[in-house]
Write a protein that holds these residues in place. Structure first.
Motif, PDB file in Angstrom:
ATOM      1  N   PRO A  22       0.880  -1.981  -0.071  1.00 23.86           N
ATOM      2  CA  PRO A  22      -0.170  -0.005  -0.116  1.00 23.86           C
ATOM      3  C   PRO A  22       0.668   1.174   0.506  1.00 23.86           C
ATOM      4  CG  PRO A  22       0.040  -0.768   2.265  1.00 23.86           C
ATOM      5  CD  PRO A  22       1.005  -2.046   1.323  1.00 23.86           C
ATOM      6  N   GLY A  35     -11.998   9.982   9.827  1.00 30.26           N
ATOM      7  CA  GLY A  35     -11.567   9.133   9.949  1.00 30.26           C
ATOM      8  C   GLY A  35     -12.241   7.762  11.060  1.00 30.26           C
ATOM      9  N   TYR A  39     -13.390   3.690  10.124  1.00 25.90           N
ATOM     10  CA  TYR A  39     -13.988   3.062  10.268  1.00 25.90           C
ATOM     11  C   TYR A  39     -14.837   1.686   9.694  1.00 25.90           C
ATOM     12  CZ  TYR A  39      -9.481   4.155  13.533  1.00 25.90           C
ATOM     13  OH  TYR A  39      -7.951   3.811  13.658  1.00 25.90           O
ATOM     14  N   VAL A  46     -13.507  -6.687   8.219  1.00 28.96           N
ATOM     15  CA  VAL A  46     -12.306  -6.837   9.779  1.00 28.96           C
ATOM     16  C   VAL A  46     -12.829  -8.077  10.681  1.00 28.96           C
ATOM     17  CG1 VAL A  46     -10.847  -5.409  11.847  1.00 28.96           C
ATOM     18  CG2 VAL A  46     -10.946  -4.782   9.635  1.00 28.96           C
TER      19      VAL A  46
ATOM     20  N   PHE C 115      -6.934   7.662   8.701  1.00 28.39           N
ATOM     21  CA  PHE C 115      -7.103   6.969  10.030  1.00 28.39           C
ATOM     22  C   PHE C 115      -6.544   6.266  10.770  1.00 28.39           C
ATOM     23  CE2 PHE C 115      -9.810   3.866   7.613  1.00 28.39           C
ATOM     24  CZ  PHE C 115      -9.151   2.816   7.331  1.00 28.39           C
ATOM     25  N   PRO C 116      -6.281   6.189  12.067  1.00 28.71           N
ATOM     26  CA  PRO C 116      -4.991   5.498  12.759  1.00 28.71           C
ATOM     27  C   PRO C 116      -5.096   4.103  12.608  1.00 28.71           C
ATOM     28  CG  PRO C 116      -5.850   6.890  14.112  1.00 28.71           C
ATOM     29  CD  PRO C 116      -6.430   7.106  12.824  1.00 28.71           C
ATOM     30  N   GLY C 117      -3.700   3.301  12.461  1.00 27.27           N
ATOM     31  CA  GLY C 117      -3.519   1.934  12.225  1.00 27.27           C
ATOM     32  C   GLY C 117      -4.349   1.399  10.810  1.00 27.27           C
ATOM     33  N   ARG C 118      -4.276   2.198  10.251  1.00 29.05           N
ATOM     34  CA  ARG C 118      -5.117   2.143   9.002  1.00 29.05           C
ATOM     35  C   ARG C 118      -4.310   0.830   7.966  1.00 29.05           C
ATOM     36  NH1 ARG C 118      -3.978   3.309   3.210  1.00 29.05           N
ATOM     37  NH2 ARG C 118      -1.652   4.206   4.218  1.00 29.05           N
ATOM     38  N   GLN C 119      -2.690   1.198   7.712  1.00 33.40           N
ATOM     39  CA  GLN C 119      -1.914   0.211   7.389  1.00 33.40           C
ATOM     40  C   GLN C 119      -1.967  -1.060   7.690  1.00 33.40           C
ATOM     41  OE1 GLN C 119       0.701   1.704   4.667  1.00 33.40           O
ATOM     42  NE2 GLN C 119       2.086   0.846   5.480  1.00 33.40           N
ATOM     43  N   PHE C 121      -3.866  -2.121   8.966  1.00 30.46           N
ATOM     44  CA  PHE C 121      -5.493  -3.418   9.619  1.00 30.46           C
ATOM     45  C   PHE C 121      -5.355  -4.274   8.106  1.00 30.46           C
ATOM     46  CE2 PHE C 121      -8.309  -0.942  12.110  1.00 30.46           C
ATOM     47  CZ  PHE C 121      -8.034  -2.021  13.338  1.00 30.46           C
ATOM     48  N   LEU C 122      -4.777  -3.229   6.800  1.00 30.49           N
ATOM     49  CA  LEU C 122      -4.703  -3.276   5.691  1.00 30.49           C
ATOM     50  C   LEU C 122      -3.941  -4.773   5.674  1.00 30.49           C
ATOM     51  CD1 LEU C 122      -5.544  -3.231   2.952  1.00 30.49           C
ATOM     52  CD2 LEU C 122      -3.737  -1.334   2.462  1.00 30.49           C
TER      53      LEU C 122
END
Lengths: 310, 408, 289
Positions: A22, A35, A39, A46, C115-119, C121-122
């Motif tokens: 990415p 943001g 989510y 997820v 958003f925080p943690g995007r990478q 999570f991906l």
């Protein structure tokens, strides 16, 4: 130079996706939605993953590191199951065998895949399209059919043996039930992905670069070793990592085509679970397999998060 | 933009197919409606899918000769004899662990009190003692299965599995390559023959198919005084286990002379295939499977079968087991009882080339005469369970490889 | 028109052996490659095709010793097969569709939102491929029993969607990321609505990638067996589950061969669709579209 082939675009899009991602969030602060909404959008996949992969996986890990004492019934944290694994010469041999088969398979994939990708990148032939279709074909063959076909194609008195017989060659030794059988089948199965990614990597090398090298008198070999190889290390690393992850835990092909002993981890853990009723032993093997794949996964993650040098 | 078209067509085709299936397939498993009953255990008697009939879910991971026979011969007969039931046959072989997975599911169902959606297994629960201990399986006896009174005591494997069909492992050979007088008559003869004809004999891995497993058992008999009765205890006797290495040595001595210098296929059928295409000229096979393969022309007619004359290779009686927490337990018990009826036992002999689980004397006279050659009271029984685990582990560690012996 | 242009060089070649030979020499590498790949890739599959049409095939004949169609009838009239085939196609369609519905918005978020943690999570979706699946199924079954999902279509759909997440999220995410944003911005600048920009600019640009993701997802779901087995039976029995059991345990090779061919049909059809557009595209490109 772009071909108007639909399939090629699909091919490219997939490969690009796997090589390019990415990228850091594009400098798009301007249209950055909140943001929180992000989510919300990622929540469903997820959640599915947490429920169906992470939760059972963590349960499996816990089950292998907490050992309960048969007499007192007390549970203690212990690596006993893992020590037992490494003390068993058969299991050690299985692990070594799996590593060797995986490395051989991935090596063969490069030997076969890189020239194919070079051909697809540079050939202007009309037959290039046919070559591409042929390399993609294994995507559409499930493992069990492949095993079924290879046994009858490569086996003793199989089609290949018969063909050799017709041209007068005898003494064919079949790879069926040998380690080579597993490697052949796994290479066959993973060719599409390998060629896909390597071709995409080669396409990122612009024609101009190669032409200017040629202008200063570089030979074909020099262009290959000095330009193409270094510029495609990224896609090569990706091919390496994802193929290792795919091959390491393979089950169907090693089970049907490989030798009785040693066996690959996928087969070994099924046997522990099913024939030896050793659930914990099987889970221990599963966790170890996961750890090895995870280590390769980390390498993969580092490869793709590293900014491209261009 | 052809992509848009491609995309749209793909989607459209998908939706169309989906819609077609949704409205056109009453014959397809009525997936969406079936589970409704599971949430309400009170409303039992009539599960929706079969209109007033209660479903008996039958699982097998046996080879296809068995599942086809159950689906095409037994099912119609059972539903005729018991119109209140519908027998649903599911074959789960080849993926994962077969019926053992469904048994695991049944145990999981016990924990939550849900309907396991399983009534009868064509499966030996001794393979998973933990499920027996957990109470997944029903005890079977003439008390709840009346026809069980005709089953000889000796055939019982455990009180949780009711034997209903038997078969035996035989030695098959290609009579066009091996003259009848050279065919081994005893186990010792076979060992000599194999060593004299390298690459011509094969058996499968003992845990992957009974034709290989029982061959290995026969080797164990050979080194323990040819007395199958000493293996009857549920827990392996350490004194007997101490004798096993002799068998490994014997089998290991044949190893290099087995097909492809010691290559063992992963199942009964791969062995039949090697025999069919002439890769080997001798192999161990199940009596019922070889008979079906000969009938269907899969094996050339030159293939013949024999048994050792000193002590036969073992056979086994396949048991039916009943899930204790099954929603339709009575249906399950009725099914087991039905399978032990004279009609179905006759079908075992006639349709799948098996041995009956009830004594031969209860079967029609003409059948008894016809099958005199195979009627034998001398089929050794192998208790399986932990004995099989010891057999398989020992074989993998000492015959398929000699890692353990080689390491310090 | 199109047939004419494509036919011309062929005719020329056929009429002029010298030209043909020259061309052949230039194409030698390609020809060799195609021949070798054909033997290696298609060769093993030929055995399956031959077996499907064989009544009897004994060594040392290269082709079946007796041809015939009787096993086709015998296989395709089996009740389990006629029930499983439409079920499998429908199931793969539904799973692909639902997977697209939940994954595509997520991949848009991964590509476009911060958003925080995007990478993290991906990348965590890689775990769906790295943990040996069989270690998980028993625990999953317990969860599913609690949720009353065993033996139900929703249960099988759920377990199969897990297998599709990686492809369906990663491929579109990259596609969304690789779009040249200046196009969208230009459209916004001239006053187009966001929805319109998405539908008319963004979507067409990512469609090739989406098609690829959907095609691959459909094929892999169509062939998935283990999840379908542990969760689906007895009510849901898919073709691959049936095929595994038949191929592994049937003395008669032909059943398995016929089913293999039948199972190929849907994915080959999809490929043919793509093929048709190849030609369509060639034509339109020829006219300068």
């Amino acid at each position: 130079m772009t071909r108007p082939y639909n399939r090629k675009k699909i091919f490219m899009a997939t490969a690009r996706a796997l090589t390019a991602q990415p990228a850091p969030p594009a400098a798009a602060k301007r249209r950055d939605l909140s943001g929180l909404f992000g989510y919300v959008l990622i929540a469903p996949p997820v959640a599915i993953m947490l429920l169906l992969i992470f939760y059972p996986a963590i349960e499996a890990v816990i089950e292998t590191i907490f050992v309960s004492d048969a007499q007192t019934g007390q549970t203690t944290l212990s690596l006993q199951n893992y020590i037992a694994f490494f003390q068993d010469p058969i299991l050690r041999a299985n692990l070594t065998f799996t590593v060797l088969v995986t490395l051989a398979t991935v090596f063969m994939l490069f030997v076969v895949g890189y020239p194919l990708a070079m051909y697809l990148r540079f050939s202007k032939s009309r037959l290039a399209g046919t070559v591409q279709v042929l390399t993609l074909f294994p995507l559409f063959v499930p493992g069990v059919i492949l095993a079924f076909a290879l046994i009858r194609f490569l086996g003793t008195h199989g089609m290949f043996d018969t063909l050799l017989g017709i041209v007068g060659i005898s003494g064919y030794r079949t790879p069926y039930l040998q380690p080579q059988g597993i490697v052949i089948a796994l290479v066959w199965e993973h060719i599409p992905f390998t060629v896909l990614v390597l071709t995409a990597g080669l396409r990122q090398v612009e024609d101009a670069v190669i032409e200017s090298a040629r202008d200063v008198g570089a030979s074909g070999w020099q262009i290959f070793t000095r330009i193409l190889l270094p510029l495609t290390t990224r896609s090569a690393l990706i091919v390496f990592c994802l193929n290792v992850i795919g091959v390491f835990g393979a089950f169907t092909l090693p089970y049907l085509l490989g030798p009785a002993q040693p066996m690959m981890m996928g087969v070994s853990m099924q046997q522990a679970f099913n024939n030896y009723q050793d659930r914990i032993g099987a889970l221990t093997q599963a966790v170890l397999t996961f750890l090895i794949c995870a280590a390769v996964g980390v390498l993969y993650v580092r490869t793709i998060t590293r900014p491209r040098e261009r | 933009m052809p992509y848009r078209k491609f995309f749209a067509v793909t989607l459209l085709v998908g939706i169309l197919i989906g819609a077609l299936i949704a409205c056109s397939s009453p014959s397809a498993p009525p997936a969406t409606s079936a589970p409704a009953a599971t949430s309400a255990p009170a409303a039992t008697n009539a599960p929706p899918p079969s209109g007033g009939k209660s479903v008996v879910n039958f699982y097998t991971d046996g080879d296809t000769n068995i599942s086809d026979w159950i689906a095409n011969k037994v099912k119609p007969a059972f539903e005729k004899a018991y119109p209140q039931y519908e027998l649903k046959v599911t074959t789960v072989r080849g993926v994962g662990n077969g019926v053992a997975d469904i048994a695991a599911r049944a145990q999981a169902a016990m924990q939550t009190g849900a309907d396991p959606q399983a009534e009868v297994f064509d499966w030996d629960p001794r393979g998973r003692p933990e499920y027996i201990q957990a109470g997944v399986f029903e005890k079977l006896s003439p008390a709840n299965v009346p026809n069980a009174k005709n089953v000889p005591e000796a055939y019982y494997l455990s009180e949780y599995g009711m034997p209903y069909r038997g078969s035996q492992v035989l030695l098959a050979y290609d009579s066009s390559k091996i003259p009848d007088n050279e065919v081994p008559k005893t186990f010792a003869d076979l060992v000599t023959w194999v060593k004299a004809h390298p690459g011509q004999f094969v058996y499968c891995r003992p845990d992957k198919g009974g034709s290989g497993g029982n061959f290995v058992v026969r080797a164990l008999y050979e080194v323990t005084g040819k007395d199958p009765k000493i293996f009857q205890s549920a827990d392996p006797d350490p004194k007997i286990l101490a004798e096993f290495p002799k068998a490994w040595e014997l089998l290991r001595s044949m190893h290099d002379s087995i097909y492809q210098n010691g290559s063992y296929p992963a199942g009964n059928n791969p062995v039949l295939e090697l025999l069919a295409n002439g890769s080997v000229s001798m192999a161990t096979v199940w009596s019922d499977q070889s008979r079906q393969a000969l009938d269907k022309g899969v094996l050339p007619p030159t293939i013949k079968v024999v048994q050792f004359t000193d002590l036969p290779m073992p056979g086994s009686y396949a048991p039916l087991s009943v899930v204790a927490g099954a929603k339709n337990k009575q249906g399950a018990l009725d099914f087991v009882n039905f399978m032990l009826s004279v009609e179905e036992q006759t079908s075992v002999v006639k349709d799948i080339g098996g041995f009956p689980a009830i004594e031969w004397k209860y079967l029609p006279q003409d059948l008894q005469t016809q099958f005199t050659s195979v009627i034998t009271n001398n089929v050794p029984y192998w208790p399986g369970g932990k004995w099989s685990t010891e057999r398989d582990k020992g074989w993998y560690e000492n015959v398929a490889t000699n890692i353990k012996q080689g390491s310090p | 028109m199109a047939t004419l242009t494509s036919a011309t060089p062929t005719r020329e070649m056929a009429l002029n052996p010298t030209l043909l030979w020259k061309r052949m020499r230039r194409e030698l590498l390609s020809v060799v490659l195609v021949v070798v790949l054909f033997i290696v890739i298609i060769g093993p599959m030929l055995t399956v095709i031959f077996w499907a049409f064989a009544e009897q095939w004994r060594y040392p004949s290269l082709v079946p010793t007796k041809w015939g169609l009787s096993y086709w009838q015998e296989t395709l009239t089996r009740a389990d097969v006629t029930a499983a085939l439409p079920l499998s196609i429908g199931l793969a369609t539904i799973v692909t569709f639902l997977s697209a519905v939940i994954c595509l918005p997520a991949s848009y978020a991964f590509a476009r939102m911060n958003f925080p943690g995007r990478q993290g999570f991906l990348l965590s979706f890689l775990a769906t491929n790295a943990f040996p699946r069989f270690g998980l199924y028993v625990s999953i079954a317990v969860v599913f029993f609690r949720l009353n999902l065993i033996g139900t279509l929703p249960g099988v759909i759920l377990i199969q969607i897990v297998n599709t997440l990686l492809l369906m999220i990663w491929i579109p995410t990259a596609a969304f990321q690789n779009i040249d944003r200046s196009l969208e911005e230009a459209a916004l600048d001239v006053g187009a609505s966001r929805v319109r920009v998405f539908l008319q600019i963004t979507l067409p640009l990512v469609l090739p990638a989406l098609s690829a993701a959907i095609l691959l997802t459909f094929v892999s779901t169509f062939y998935e067996a283990q999840g379908a087995l542990i969760i689906g039976v007895p009510n849901i029995q898919t073709m691959p589950v049936l095929m595994y059991s038949i191929i592994n345990s049937q003395v008669i090779v032909q059943y398995g061969a016929v089913i293999s061919l039948v199972l190929w049909l849907p994915s080959l059809l999809l490929l043919t669709f793509a093929q048709r557009f190849v030609r369509g595209n060639t034509i339109s490109a020829g006219f300068g579209v």
